[in-house]
Design an enzyme around this catalytic site. Structure first.
Site: not given
Ligand SMILES: NC(=O)c1ccc[n+]([C@@H]2O[C@H](COP(=O)([O-])OP(=O)(O)OC[C@H]3O[C@@H](n4cnc5c(N)ncnc54)[C@H](OP(=O)(O)O)[C@@H]3O)[C@@H](O)[C@H]2O)c1
Length: 325
Positions: A208, A20-21, A185, A142, A18, A146, A113-115, A171-172
């Protein structure tokens, strides 16, 4: 495409990740759903710890789960921390999906994820191109983790009838993005670099790669809205891509970010840095057929993201100045 009505109102809903982004955007969007939201910080529950996850689920028994916790990062982090990206993401998915099933969870959404799609799969990327070819090597660990999560959700559905679904966001960007100088990112990295150049009077910003790869970007609050829509209406083993259906070259995108930030200097390209996949655009016909489309334009989204970045960095500076010397 199978669809069912699932009520969030009155349910206990666990948002894993919760802070995370994505998780924070889900929390904002869920606030209006009259659900009881459950969260737990990583300091209290490390989702890699199977016994702790089982105990937490047995105590809380959430009725719905958004599995938005993961180890996430840009191209450098993915490539450098290959073991952690594979291990942590496998452990988180495996622990949470199994514990949700064992403790009566009625519906779970897994975030891929799209990857996960093959590096050279036909564009736009269709959901059924999963596992049809080799992955992009820089983020293979990764992507493999997934794909395992997707297959796990699918297996619990086929073996036990669990209503577990998987979504593939593009990509978000937006509030709560990671602005780490090496591990972010592309959107966050560009906002930060252009902003810092503007503030310091820098005349040149280096982007980059060659600038030619094409990418699709979705504002994170749009993603959250799509997820709530799917959670309430969608039930099928078939993945759903979530994106805008439009892409842009990194070079053109950099120009947009520079304009939004107000940077008027030169933009150059560091071709020694890796480009990653040449093009990444999701086919979003399945999602639009399910009645959802993105509403935030790229221009508006970048402005909103930049505003959130400045608010967060002002907050950081104020906190820094409060730290005793
Ligand atoms: N960002 C993108 O562009 C993108 C694109 C496609 C898919 N996604 C997917 O969307 C999901 C969320 O991504 P996001 O961008 O929100 O990532 P994020 O901002 O890095 O957030 C990830 C969250 O997961 C928590 N977390 C990581 N390891 C953990 C652990 N061992 N135990 C408990 N909590 C843990 C983190 O906790 P902390 O706050 O403590 O670090 C954080 O709250 C992921 O599955 C990702 O693959 C993201």
């Amino acid at each position: 495409m199978a669809s069912t009505a699932f009520e969030l109102k009155g349910k206990t809903v666990f948002v894993a990740g919760h802070r995370g982004m994505v998780g924070a955007a889900l929390m904002r969007r869920l606030a209006g759903e009259q659900a009881e939201l459950l969260t737990v910080p990583r300091s209290e529950l490390d989702l890699r710890d199977q016994a702790a996850v089982n105990a937490w689920f047995a105590a809380k028994r959430p009725q719905a789960v958004f599995l938005a916790a993961a180890k996430v990062g840009g191209i450098v982090a993915n490539n450098a921390l290959r073991a952690e990206f594979l291990h942590d993401n496998l452990a988180i998915s495996s622990n949470v999906i199994q514990a949700a099933h064992a403790n009566g969870c009625e519906k779970l959404m897994f975030f891929g994820s799209s990857c996960i799609y093959p590096r050279l799969a036909p564009q736009p990327l269709r959901e059924d191109s999963i596992l049809t070819g080799p992955l992009e090597p820089t983020n293979e660990p990764y992507a493999i983790a997934k794909i395992a999560g997707i297959k796990m959700a699918e297996a619990y559905r086929s073996q036990y009838g669990a209503d577990f679904i998987s979504v593939m966001p593009t990509n978000l960007y937006g509030p709560g993005d990671n602005y780490h100088p090496e591990y972010s990112h592309v959107v966050a990295a560009l906002i930060r670099r252009f902003h810092e150049a503007k503030i310091s009077g820098g005349r040149k910003v280096v982007v980059w790669g060659t600038g030619t790869p094409r990418r699709e970007f979705l504002y994170v609050d749009d993603l959250a809205d799509a997820c709530i829509h799917l959670m309430k209406t969608y039930s099928s083993p078939d993945l759903v891509n979530i994106g805008t259906g439009e892409d842009i070259s990194i070079a053109d995108f950099a120009l947009m970010v520079a304009a939004a930030v107000g940077f008027r200097g030169e933009i150059s390209f560091d071709t020694s840095r890796p480009d990653g996949t040449p093009r990444k655009l999701l086919d979003v016909r399945r999602l639009s057929g399910l009645g959802w489309r993105a509403t935030t334009s790229l221009n508006d989204g970048i402005q909103l993201a930049y505003r959130a970045y400045r608010a967060a960095s002002d907050g950081r500076h104020q906190t820094d100045s409060l730290v005793p010397g």
